[in-house]
Design an enzyme around this catalytic site. Sequence first.
Site, PDB file in Angstrom:
ATOM      1  N   LYS A 178       0.822  -1.210   0.000  1.00  0.00           N
ATOM      2  CA  LYS A 178       0.000   0.000   0.000  1.00  0.00           C
ATOM      3  C   LYS A 178       0.862   1.269   0.000  1.00  0.00           C
ATOM      4  O   LYS A 178       2.086   1.197   0.188  1.00  0.00           O
ATOM      5  CB  LYS A 178      -0.923  -0.017   1.219  1.00  0.00           C
ATOM      6  CG  LYS A 178      -1.974  -1.115   1.171  1.00  0.00           C
ATOM      7  CD  LYS A 178      -2.851  -1.029   2.410  1.00  0.00           C
ATOM      8  CE  LYS A 178      -3.984  -2.037   2.379  1.00  0.00           C
ATOM      9  NZ  LYS A 178      -4.835  -1.901   3.571  1.00  0.00           N
ATOM     10  N   TYR A 230     -12.522  -1.746  -3.874  1.00  0.00           N
ATOM     11  CA  TYR A 230     -13.183  -1.760  -2.566  1.00  0.00           C
ATOM     12  C   TYR A 230     -14.710  -1.804  -2.665  1.00  0.00           C
ATOM     13  O   TYR A 230     -15.402  -1.425  -1.726  1.00  0.00           O
ATOM     14  CB  TYR A 230     -12.758  -0.538  -1.750  1.00  0.00           C
ATOM     15  CG  TYR A 230     -11.346  -0.622  -1.215  1.00  0.00           C
ATOM     16  CD1 TYR A 230     -10.931  -1.703  -0.433  1.00  0.00           C
ATOM     17  CD2 TYR A 230     -10.424   0.378  -1.475  1.00  0.00           C
ATOM     18  CE1 TYR A 230      -9.637  -1.778   0.067  1.00  0.00           C
ATOM     19  CE2 TYR A 230      -9.122   0.314  -0.977  1.00  0.00           C
ATOM     20  CZ  TYR A 230      -8.749  -0.766  -0.208  1.00  0.00           C
ATOM     21  OH  TYR A 230      -7.471  -0.844   0.283  1.00  0.00           O
ATOM     22  N   PHE A 285     -16.427   3.855   6.388  1.00  0.00           N
ATOM     23  CA  PHE A 285     -14.995   4.099   6.149  1.00  0.00           C
ATOM     24  C   PHE A 285     -14.604   4.013   4.670  1.00  0.00           C
ATOM     25  O   PHE A 285     -13.427   4.113   4.332  1.00  0.00           O
ATOM     26  CB  PHE A 285     -14.140   3.140   6.976  1.00  0.00           C
ATOM     27  CG  PHE A 285     -14.454   1.673   6.753  1.00  0.00           C
ATOM     28  CD1 PHE A 285     -13.899   0.973   5.691  1.00  0.00           C
ATOM     29  CD2 PHE A 285     -15.300   1.001   7.625  1.00  0.00           C
ATOM     30  CE1 PHE A 285     -14.183  -0.364   5.489  1.00  0.00           C
ATOM     31  CE2 PHE A 285     -15.594  -0.342   7.432  1.00  0.00           C
ATOM     32  CZ  PHE A 285     -15.025  -1.036   6.357  1.00  0.00           C
ATOM     33  N   ASN A 314      -1.884   0.001   7.191  1.00  0.00           N
ATOM     34  CA  ASN A 314      -1.430  -1.326   7.604  1.00  0.00           C
ATOM     35  C   ASN A 314      -0.567  -2.020   6.561  1.00  0.00           C
ATOM     36  O   ASN A 314      -0.501  -3.232   6.509  1.00  0.00           O
ATOM     37  CB  ASN A 314      -2.613  -2.191   8.055  1.00  0.00           C
ATOM     38  CG  ASN A 314      -3.603  -2.465   6.949  1.00  0.00           C
ATOM     39  OD1 ASN A 314      -3.398  -2.066   5.798  1.00  0.00           O
ATOM     40  ND2 ASN A 314      -4.683  -3.146   7.268  1.00  0.00           N
ATOM     41  N   HIS A 339      -1.988  -5.324   1.442  1.00  0.00           N
ATOM     42  CA  HIS A 339      -3.305  -5.907   1.159  1.00  0.00           C
ATOM     43  C   HIS A 339      -3.071  -7.269   0.524  1.00  0.00           C
ATOM     44  O   HIS A 339      -2.176  -7.425  -0.301  1.00  0.00           O
ATOM     45  CB  HIS A 339      -4.093  -5.029   0.177  1.00  0.00           C
ATOM     46  CG  HIS A 339      -5.267  -5.741  -0.413  1.00  0.00           C
ATOM     47  ND1 HIS A 339      -6.491  -5.805   0.218  1.00  0.00           N
ATOM     48  CD2 HIS A 339      -5.399  -6.468  -1.551  1.00  0.00           C
ATOM     49  CE1 HIS A 339      -7.325  -6.525  -0.524  1.00  0.00           C
ATOM     50  NE2 HIS A 339      -6.682  -6.940  -1.593  1.00  0.00           N
ATOM     51  N   GLU A 347      -9.561  -9.642  -8.111  1.00  0.00           N
ATOM     52  CA  GLU A 347      -8.538  -8.625  -7.881  1.00  0.00           C
ATOM     53  C   GLU A 347      -7.409  -8.718  -8.900  1.00  0.00           C
ATOM     54  O   GLU A 347      -6.930  -7.696  -9.385  1.00  0.00           O
ATOM     55  CB  GLU A 347      -8.005  -8.737  -6.450  1.00  0.00           C
ATOM     56  CG  GLU A 347      -9.062  -8.344  -5.437  1.00  0.00           C
ATOM     57  CD  GLU A 347      -8.568  -8.363  -4.001  1.00  0.00           C
ATOM     58  OE1 GLU A 347      -9.161  -7.635  -3.199  1.00  0.00           O
ATOM     59  OE2 GLU A 347      -7.604  -9.087  -3.677  1.00  0.00           O
TER      60      GLU A 347
END
Length: 159
Positions: free
Chosen positions: A13, A53, A61, A116, A119, A132
């Site tokens: 990320k 997403y 969020f 974080n 992914h 994906e």
Amino acid sequence: MAHHDERTFVMAKPDAVQRGLIGEIIDRLEGRGLKLAGAKFMQIDEDLAHQHYAEHEDKPFFDELVGFITSGPVMAMVWEGADATQQVRRMMGATDPKEAQPGTIRGDLGLDLGQNVIHGSDHEDPGANEREIELFFDEDELVDWDRADEPWVYEDVSH
């Protein structure tokens, strides 16, 4: 692709890119015995972020996710290996780095849920990998090859 291989989508990320952690992430996945099938250093636009997403679209969020993933470049990757999706998920650690075990990527490299580092496709969603991978890569961008050390990674490899 060898019979024991599964492909899985992984992304370093924007926070990982900014912190210079792409190499560390690749090193850990290669060290485990997983095989890189494709990689693309890229900037995700809003349209791709919304598609990526999509399952979170109605969550509060969602805008934060889109804003973060489009805030800087990412390294999108496809990795192969036996049970690759679950292996990557275990290596990544808990979604919240504060809860991730030491030794996991998030447990060692992250502190914040919103940032974080990595992914990986969801191993509990059977279509996540293909969806994906197809979002980020054309089939001709993925390379099918044999790692020279595969007989030392898998006990059932015979050449």
